[in-house]
Design a protein around this motif. Structure first.
Motif, PDB file in Angstrom:
ATOM      1  N   ALA A  82       0.818  -1.207   0.000  1.00 23.11           N
ATOM      2  CA  ALA A  82       0.000   0.000   0.000  1.00 23.11           C
ATOM      3  C   ALA A  82       0.856   1.262   0.000  1.00 23.11           C
ATOM      4  N   GLU A  83       1.957   1.224   0.723  1.00 21.44           N
ATOM      5  CA  GLU A  83       2.849   2.391   0.741  1.00 21.44           C
ATOM      6  C   GLU A  83       3.407   2.671  -0.653  1.00 21.44           C
ATOM      7  N   ARG A  84       3.714   1.610  -1.391  1.00 20.12           N
ATOM      8  CA  ARG A  84       4.195   1.803  -2.760  1.00 20.12           C
ATOM      9  C   ARG A  84       3.065   2.311  -3.665  1.00 20.12           C
ATOM     10  N   ALA A  85       1.855   1.765  -3.482  1.00 21.71           N
ATOM     11  CA  ALA A  85       0.715   2.217  -4.289  1.00 21.71           C
ATOM     12  C   ALA A  85       0.378   3.676  -4.003  1.00 21.71           C
ATOM     13  N   ALA A  86       0.603   4.122  -2.772  1.00 21.12           N
ATOM     14  CA  ALA A  86       0.288   5.502  -2.404  1.00 21.12           C
ATOM     15  C   ALA A  86       1.120   6.506  -3.192  1.00 21.12           C
ATOM     16  N   LEU A  87       2.306   6.101  -3.636  1.00 23.72           N
ATOM     17  CA  LEU A  87       3.168   7.015  -4.390  1.00 23.72           C
ATOM     18  C   LEU A  87       2.551   7.414  -5.714  1.00 23.72           C
ATOM     19  N   ASP A  88       1.695   6.553  -6.275  1.00 23.27           N
ATOM     20  CA  ASP A  88       1.078   6.835  -7.570  1.00 23.27           C
ATOM     21  C   ASP A  88      -0.397   7.224  -7.450  1.00 23.27           C
ATOM     22  N   ALA A  89      -0.886   7.384  -6.232  1.00 26.28           N
ATOM     23  CA  ALA A  89      -2.300   7.695  -6.042  1.00 26.28           C
ATOM     24  C   ALA A  89      -2.614   9.112  -6.512  1.00 26.28           C
ATOM     25  N   PRO A  90      -3.836   9.364  -6.987  1.00 27.23           N
ATOM     26  CA  PRO A  90      -4.199  10.697  -7.475  1.00 27.23           C
ATOM     27  C   PRO A  90      -4.452  11.700  -6.361  1.00 27.23           C
ATOM     28  N   VAL A  91      -4.499  11.244  -5.115  1.00 27.74           N
ATOM     29  CA  VAL A  91      -4.696  12.129  -3.962  1.00 27.74           C
ATOM     30  C   VAL A  91      -3.671  11.757  -2.900  1.00 27.74           C
ATOM     31  N   PRO A  92      -3.398  12.642  -1.939  1.00 28.43           N
ATOM     32  CA  PRO A  92      -2.452  12.295  -0.878  1.00 28.43           C
ATOM     33  C   PRO A  92      -2.970  11.126  -0.034  1.00 28.43           C
ATOM     34  N   VAL A  93      -2.126  10.123   0.161  1.00 31.63           N
ATOM     35  CA  VAL A  93      -2.482   8.947   0.951  1.00 31.63           C
ATOM     36  C   VAL A  93      -1.423   8.725   2.022  1.00 31.63           C
ATOM     37  N   GLU A  94      -1.873   8.608   3.257  1.00 30.26           N
ATOM     38  CA  GLU A  94      -0.998   8.284   4.374  1.00 30.26           C
ATOM     39  C   GLU A  94      -1.351   6.879   4.858  1.00 30.26           C
ATOM     40  N   VAL A  95      -0.422   5.959   4.791  1.00 29.13           N
ATOM     41  CA  VAL A  95      -0.657   4.579   5.210  1.00 29.13           C
ATOM     42  C   VAL A  95      -0.176   4.408   6.641  1.00 29.13           C
ATOM     43  N   ARG A  96      -1.058   3.883   7.492  1.00 23.90           N
ATOM     44  CA  ARG A  96      -0.730   3.691   8.900  1.00 23.90           C
ATOM     45  C   ARG A  96      -0.941   2.238   9.310  1.00 23.90           C
ATOM     46  N   ALA A  97      -0.127   1.779  10.249  1.00 26.75           N
ATOM     47  CA  ALA A  97      -0.347   0.472  10.865  1.00 26.75           C
ATOM     48  C   ALA A  97      -1.469   0.592  11.885  1.00 26.75           C
ATOM     49  N   GLY A  98      -2.318  -0.424  11.949  1.00 24.97           N
ATOM     50  CA  GLY A  98      -3.390  -0.395  12.925  1.00 24.97           C
ATOM     51  C   GLY A  98      -4.448  -1.422  12.608  1.00 24.97           C
ATOM     52  N   VAL A  99      -5.307  -1.675  13.585  1.00 22.73           N
ATOM     53  CA  VAL A  99      -6.413  -2.612  13.422  1.00 22.73           C
ATOM     54  C   VAL A  99      -7.723  -1.855  13.500  1.00 22.73           C
ATOM     55  N   ALA A 100      -8.757  -2.436  12.917  1.00 22.25           N
ATOM     56  CA  ALA A 100     -10.051  -1.760  12.846  1.00 22.25           C
ATOM     57  C   ALA A 100     -10.657  -1.553  14.226  1.00 22.25           C
ATOM     58  N   GLU A 101     -10.369  -2.448  15.161  1.00 21.91           N
ATOM     59  CA  GLU A 101     -10.952  -2.355  16.499  1.00 21.91           C
ATOM     60  C   GLU A 101     -10.268  -1.314  17.383  1.00 21.91           C
ATOM     61  N   ALA A 102      -9.163  -0.735  16.920  1.00 23.01           N
ATOM     62  CA  ALA A 102      -8.444   0.293  17.681  1.00 23.01           C
ATOM     63  C   ALA A 102      -7.766   1.226  16.679  1.00 23.01           C
ATOM     64  N   LEU A 103      -8.553   2.017  15.991  1.00 22.54           N
ATOM     65  CA  LEU A 103      -8.031   2.858  14.908  1.00 22.54           C
ATOM     66  C   LEU A 103      -7.103   3.936  15.456  1.00 22.54           C
TER      67      LEU A 103
END
Length: 221
Positions: A82-103
């Motif tokens: 995802a971090e690599r895909a974010a480099l080519d995204a059309p909008v700013p993307v910040e990828v973070r580590a985390g789980v859905a139950e504790a965002l």
């Protein structure tokens, strides 16, 4: 405002599934899936949370009105993709580590949340939806594209329940459960569903995850 539990869930990694999933997203997304992904985020604005972003396959579909995407992913291999895909995204993307139950976000901090084929696999769906409600601003949107259980009383539903009881599908599919009634869970979490379509793929008993919901729900102000 919904408060978060002080206990952080322990994430169980699925490295083999992660690699298979990432490869399938790169090579064999059917046209219908791409169309549904585009529809899922169409018209979104402001700061968007994507829960369980996987390898970043949703990133190309965000429009210019989205000022930032905060993409949360617990699986290390997928997060790297995802971090690599974010480099080519059309909008700013910040990828973070985390789980859905504790965002890893503050309360009332995002305008919209996106869940694409993730609420089937979170260990605690109720806690995950409560966390999404916590971080959404009052009146914020939840966009979801999720597979759901077959209707009650059908042979297909009984087969899904059997698969979930055995744990066979979950073990092979990164924790996925096929008999979850995710649409009902979203409503029970305090969201008002504004639009929802049911899509089916393949014949009963052949495709365990054939029914999908594509919907928009809003958090009560």
């Amino acid at each position: 405002m919904t408060t978060r539990s002080s206990a952080t869930p322990v994430y169980r990694a699925h490295p083999a599934f992660a690699r298979i999933w990432a490869a399938s997203m790169r090579r064999c997304q059917p046209r219908s899936i791409k169309e549904h992904r585009a529809a899922l985020v169409r018209g979104l604005e402001g700061v968007v949370l994507e829960v369980g972003c996987g390898s970043g396959s949703m990133f190309p579909y965000y429009g210019a009105a989205v000022t930032r995407v905060i993409a949360v992913e617990p699986e290390p291999y997928l997060r790297g993709e995802a971090e690599r895909a974010a480099l080519d995204a059309p909008v700013p993307v910040e990828v973070r580590a985390g789980v859905a139950e504790a965002l890893p976000l503050e309360a009332d901090s995002v305008d919209a949340a996106v869940c694409s084929l993730v609420l089937c696999s979170v260990p605690d769906q109720v806690a995950a939806l409560a966390e999404i409600a916590r971080v959404l601003k009052p009146g914020g949107e939840l966009r979801y594209y999720e597979h759901v259980a077959e209707p009650d009383g059908t042979v297909s539903r009984r087969a899904q329940e059997w698969l979930d009881r055995t744990g066979l599908w979950a073990k092979a599919g990164g924790g996925c459960r096929v008999s979850r009634q995710t649409g009902e869970a979203i409503r029970a979490a305090g969201f008002t569903v504004e639009h929802e379509q049911t899509q089916t793929f393949g014949p009963p008993l052949v495709v365990p995850v054939r029914r999908h919901l594509l919907g928009t729900a809003r958090l009560s102000a």
